[in-house]
Design a protein around this motif. Structure first.
Motif, mmCIF file in Angstrom:
data_model
loop_
_atom_site.group_PDB
_atom_site.id
_atom_site.type_symbol
_atom_site.label_atom_id
_atom_site.label_comp_id
_atom_site.label_asym_id
_atom_site.label_seq_id
_atom_site.Cartn_x
_atom_site.Cartn_y
_atom_site.Cartn_z
ATOM 1 N N ALA A 16 0.837 -1.198 0.000
ATOM 2 C CA ALA A 16 0.000 0.000 0.000
ATOM 3 C C ALA A 16 0.872 1.249 0.000
ATOM 4 C CB ALA A 16 -0.925 -0.001 1.222
ATOM 5 N N LEU A 17 0.750 2.059 -1.056
ATOM 6 C CA LEU A 17 1.504 3.299 -1.194
ATOM 7 C C LEU A 17 0.550 4.406 -1.625
ATOM 8 C CD1 LEU A 17 4.491 1.913 -3.325
ATOM 9 C CD2 LEU A 17 4.485 2.201 -0.844
ATOM 10 N N ALA A 18 0.704 5.606 -1.030
ATOM 11 C CA ALA A 18 -0.160 6.726 -1.413
ATOM 12 C C ALA A 18 0.573 8.035 -1.165
ATOM 13 C CB ALA A 18 -1.475 6.690 -0.619
ATOM 14 N N TRP A 19 0.772 8.810 -2.244
ATOM 15 C CA TRP A 19 1.379 10.137 -2.132
ATOM 16 C C TRP A 19 0.311 11.145 -1.726
ATOM 17 C CZ3 TRP A 19 6.548 11.167 -2.526
ATOM 18 C CH2 TRP A 19 7.355 10.171 -3.090
ATOM 19 N N CYS A 20 0.677 12.034 -0.804
ATOM 20 C CA CYS A 20 -0.262 13.030 -0.300
ATOM 21 C C CYS A 20 -0.555 14.076 -1.372
ATOM 22 C CB CYS A 20 0.306 13.683 0.957
ATOM 23 S SG CYS A 20 -0.773 14.926 1.682
ATOM 24 N N PRO A 21 -1.829 14.426 -1.610
ATOM 25 C CA PRO A 21 -2.144 15.411 -2.657
ATOM 26 C C PRO A 21 -1.885 16.847 -2.238
ATOM 27 C CG PRO A 21 -4.156 14.617 -1.630
ATOM 28 C CD PRO A 21 -3.040 13.814 -1.036
ATOM 29 N N PHE A 22 -1.769 17.132 -0.928
ATOM 30 C CA PHE A 22 -1.585 18.507 -0.489
ATOM 31 C C PHE A 22 -0.188 18.772 0.068
ATOM 32 C CE2 PHE A 22 -3.888 16.058 2.749
ATOM 33 C CZ PHE A 22 -3.015 16.127 3.823
ATOM 34 N N GLN A 23 0.677 17.761 0.106
ATOM 35 C CA GLN A 23 2.065 17.937 0.528
ATOM 36 C C GLN A 23 2.924 17.005 -0.316
ATOM 37 O OE1 GLN A 23 2.655 17.868 4.750
ATOM 38 N NE2 GLN A 23 4.857 17.591 4.593
ATOM 39 N N SER A 24 3.698 17.566 -1.221
ATOM 40 C CA SER A 24 4.338 16.778 -2.268
ATOM 41 C C SER A 24 5.355 15.774 -1.740
ATOM 42 C CB SER A 24 5.024 17.714 -3.271
ATOM 43 O OG SER A 24 6.016 18.499 -2.615
ATOM 44 N N ASN A 25 5.963 16.031 -0.601
ATOM 45 C CA ASN A 25 7.000 15.133 -0.093
ATOM 46 C C ASN A 25 6.502 14.226 1.014
ATOM 47 O OD1 ASN A 25 6.695 17.293 1.709
ATOM 48 N ND2 ASN A 25 8.770 17.066 2.504
ATOM 49 N N LEU A 26 5.179 14.063 1.132
ATOM 50 C CA LEU A 26 4.596 13.205 2.169
ATOM 51 C C LEU A 26 4.072 11.921 1.530
ATOM 52 C CD1 LEU A 26 3.664 12.696 5.084
ATOM 53 C CD2 LEU A 26 1.572 13.964 4.547
ATOM 54 N N LEU A 27 4.537 10.785 2.019
ATOM 55 C CA LEU A 27 4.145 9.474 1.502
ATOM 56 C C LEU A 27 3.605 8.625 2.629
ATOM 57 C CD1 LEU A 27 4.214 7.302 -0.841
ATOM 58 C CD2 LEU A 27 6.478 6.672 0.057
ATOM 59 N N ALA A 28 2.463 7.967 2.393
ATOM 60 C CA ALA A 28 1.891 7.015 3.346
ATOM 61 C C ALA A 28 2.099 5.608 2.811
ATOM 62 C CB ALA A 28 0.402 7.285 3.560
ATOM 63 N N THR A 29 2.513 4.695 3.694
ATOM 64 C CA THR A 29 2.747 3.302 3.313
ATOM 65 C C THR A 29 2.089 2.376 4.323
ATOM 66 O OG1 THR A 29 4.844 3.185 4.546
ATOM 67 C CG2 THR A 29 4.952 3.907 2.252
ATOM 68 N N GLY A 30 1.716 1.188 3.855
ATOM 69 C CA GLY A 30 1.084 0.206 4.730
ATOM 70 C C GLY A 30 1.775 -1.135 4.644
ATOM 71 N N GLY A 31 1.889 -1.805 5.776
ATOM 72 C CA GLY A 31 2.555 -3.096 5.848
ATOM 73 C C GLY A 31 1.580 -4.249 5.884
ATOM 74 N N GLY A 32 2.093 -5.437 5.589
ATOM 75 C CA GLY A 32 1.274 -6.646 5.540
ATOM 76 C C GLY A 32 0.918 -7.198 6.900
ATOM 77 N N GLY A 33 0.548 -8.489 6.913
ATOM 78 C CA GLY A 33 -0.025 -9.094 8.104
ATOM 79 C C GLY A 33 0.877 -9.141 9.313
ATOM 80 N N SER A 34 2.187 -9.190 9.128
ATOM 81 C CA SER A 34 3.104 -9.229 10.269
ATOM 82 C C SER A 34 3.505 -7.841 10.738
ATOM 83 C CB SER A 34 4.373 -10.018 9.895
ATOM 84 O OG SER A 34 4.040 -11.344 9.522
ATOM 85 N N ASP A 35 3.067 -6.815 10.026
ATOM 86 C CA ASP A 35 3.433 -5.439 10.369
ATOM 87 C C ASP A 35 2.215 -4.639 10.823
ATOM 88 O OD1 ASP A 35 5.599 -3.178 10.018
ATOM 89 O OD2 ASP A 35 3.772 -2.426 9.068
ATOM 90 N N ARG A 36 1.190 -4.564 9.965
ATOM 91 C CA ARG A 36 -0.110 -3.964 10.272
ATOM 92 C C ARG A 36 -0.052 -2.459 10.521
ATOM 93 N NH1 ARG A 36 0.578 -8.166 13.629
ATOM 94 N NH2 ARG A 36 0.825 -6.716 15.370
#
Length: 470
Positions: free
Chosen positions: A332-352
């Motif tokens: 899971a990866l998603a770049w923020c639309p209102f802050q160009s250098n902000l990235l959100a990431t999501g981990g799998g079942g062992s990370d959550r």
């Protein structure tokens, strides 16, 4: 690692069953029991809430008697003068009007030292913004038979022309959100299938299709015509795709990331090598200057265009940041639309966890444990909100307020992990596809506020008759 491949037994049982048409309205909703568990007997007597008593259940006569009558014990002792005076005061002050104990006798006093201007500003204060209503059920549910239950694939995308594409087994189907009509784009041979990824080009007309055979096909959806096939780019299936204008970026099970310029014959222009296992997440930033990649090796890479070599023979390109904070596959990866250098990431079942990164410095800004496998992330284009879809154990969609990461809503309805999400071009509707072989549409982000018309500037003075100054 996150398990996610198809089971052979499920495929055999699916063959035996009658085939379901794709992208058709799902059956009626199952019966949902009422949320109230109270008695339905109208004759049952209610004695009020635990904290707010019901006056009809009070015995006011008994209360009056206990307050007005002197207490007599077994020895018939006479009450003391102080107790008698206290009883008489209670009877006089509290029990003369038992039905309106807290009634106002006079009007409340007017506030002092308040000017007329302050009073006018108080009455014309801007009303507080009402909280947006978030529907708790899906607006529409479509059947998605033969959707591959594989965490590492990317089988759903919504193009700029408001057409949604979804890969079901060996076929790609298109669903036009404007008309509600669906059509089949392509069915590949069993030797090439199943389809492992789909991604719309920015023009909303062309679409890239990644195959299990390692090939990538480019289709023109307006004419249902295959334009070209990219071969020899990868050595295994292509599970992730991302567009940057005319550059198509592909990620494979071989761990390689390749940039292909689809306009030229020798299409391979850059190669990124940093993952040791399958690349399951690819996203270009809004500016097109940075690429985020996530893999089954639990690594997150940030690649910068300025550091890329224009000669594939020069070898691997150097990453800008190599981040290993996640403890499971990063899809899971998603770049923020209102802050160009902000990235959100999501981990799998062992990370959550959902993590937020400053991609200029490589710093982890925040980490939130969601309690379940994070399959996909989407930012709200109109508000500071983030939507996540999850696997085990609740299979829900969760809406978060950013940056506090307070849960605003949890949307349930899927009965298996919600593997894929896509957002409509206007940013209001979200489509989710799950291993329960359903495609659901949610009005989770709401309609954007209508922009206020710009006030016309009033020009006064000696230059009113001139449109410009020479």
């Amino acid at each position: 690692m996150d398990a996610g491949s198809r089971s052979i037994s499920s495929d055999k049982s699916r063959v035996a069953a009658a085939p379901r048409p794709a992208l058709q309205e799902a059956g009626s909703r199952p019966y949902m029991p009422p949320l109230s568990s109270g008695s339905r007997n109208p004759s049952a007597k209610c004695y009020g809430d635990r904290f707010i008593p019901d006056r009809s259940a009070m015995d006011m006569d008994m209360a009056h008697y206990l307050l007005t009558e002197p207490k007599k014990d077994k020895e018939n002792t006479v009450a003391s003068p102080s107790k008698e005076a206290y009883r008489r005061l209670l009877a006089e002050k509290l029990l003369n009007n038992r039905t309106r104990i807290l009634a106002f006798r006079n009007k409340p006093p007017e506030p002092q030292n308040v000017s007329a201007a302050d009073s006018a500003s108080f009455h014309h204060a801007k009303p507080a913004k009402q909280r947006r209503h978030i529907p708790q059920s899906a607006e529409r549910t479509l059947d998605a038979p033969e959707l591959v239950d594989d965490y590492y694939l990317n089988l759903l995308d919504w193009g700029s022309s408001n057409v949604l594409s979804i890969a079901l087994g060996d076929s790609v189907y298109l669903w036009d959100a404007s008309s509600g009509s669906s059509s089949e784009l392509v069915t590949v041979d069993e030797d090439n299938g199943p389809i492992t990824s789909v991604s719309w080009a920015p023009d909303g007309r062309h679409i890239a299709v990644g195959l299990h055979s390692s090939d990538v096909q480019l289709w023109d959806t307006s004419s249902n015509r295959l334009l070209r096939t990219l071969r020899g780019v990868h050595e295994a299936r292509v599970g992730s795709l991302a567009w940057n204008n005319s550059i198509l970026t592909t990620g494979g099970m071989d761990g390689k990331i390749v940039n292909s310029d689809v306009r030229i014959r020798n299409h391979v222009v850059q190669t990124y090598e940093g993952h040791s296992q399958e690349v399951c997440g690819l996203k270009w930033s809004g500016s097109g200057q940075q690429l985020a990649s996530g893999g089954n090796d639990n690594l997150l890479h940030i690649w910068d265009v300025s550091m890329a070599s224009s000669m594939p023979s020069a070898g691997r390109n150097q990453w800008l940041h190599r981040l290993d904070d996640h403890t499971a596959a990063v899809k899971a990866l998603a770049w923020c639309p209102f802050q160009s250098n902000l990235l959100a990431t999501g981990g799998g079942g062992s990370d959550r966890c959902i993590k937020f990164w400053n991609t200029h410095t490589g710093a982890c800004l925040n980490s939130v444990d969601t309690g379940s496998q994070v399959c996909a992330l989407l930012w709200n284009k109109n508000e500071r909100e983030l939507l996540s879809s999850h696997g085990f154990t609740q299979n829900q969609l969760t809406l978060w307020k950013y940056p506090s990461m307070v849960k605003m809503a949890e949307l349930t309805g899927h009965t298996s992990r919600v593997l894929f999400m896509a957002q409509s071009p206007d940013g209001c509707t979200v489509a989710s596809a799950a291993a329960d072989e359903t495609l659901r549409f949610w009005n989770v982000f709401g309609a954007p506020e209508a922009p206020k018309p710009a006030a016309k500037a009033s020009h006064t003075g000696m230059f009113n008759s001139f449109n410009h100054i020479r």
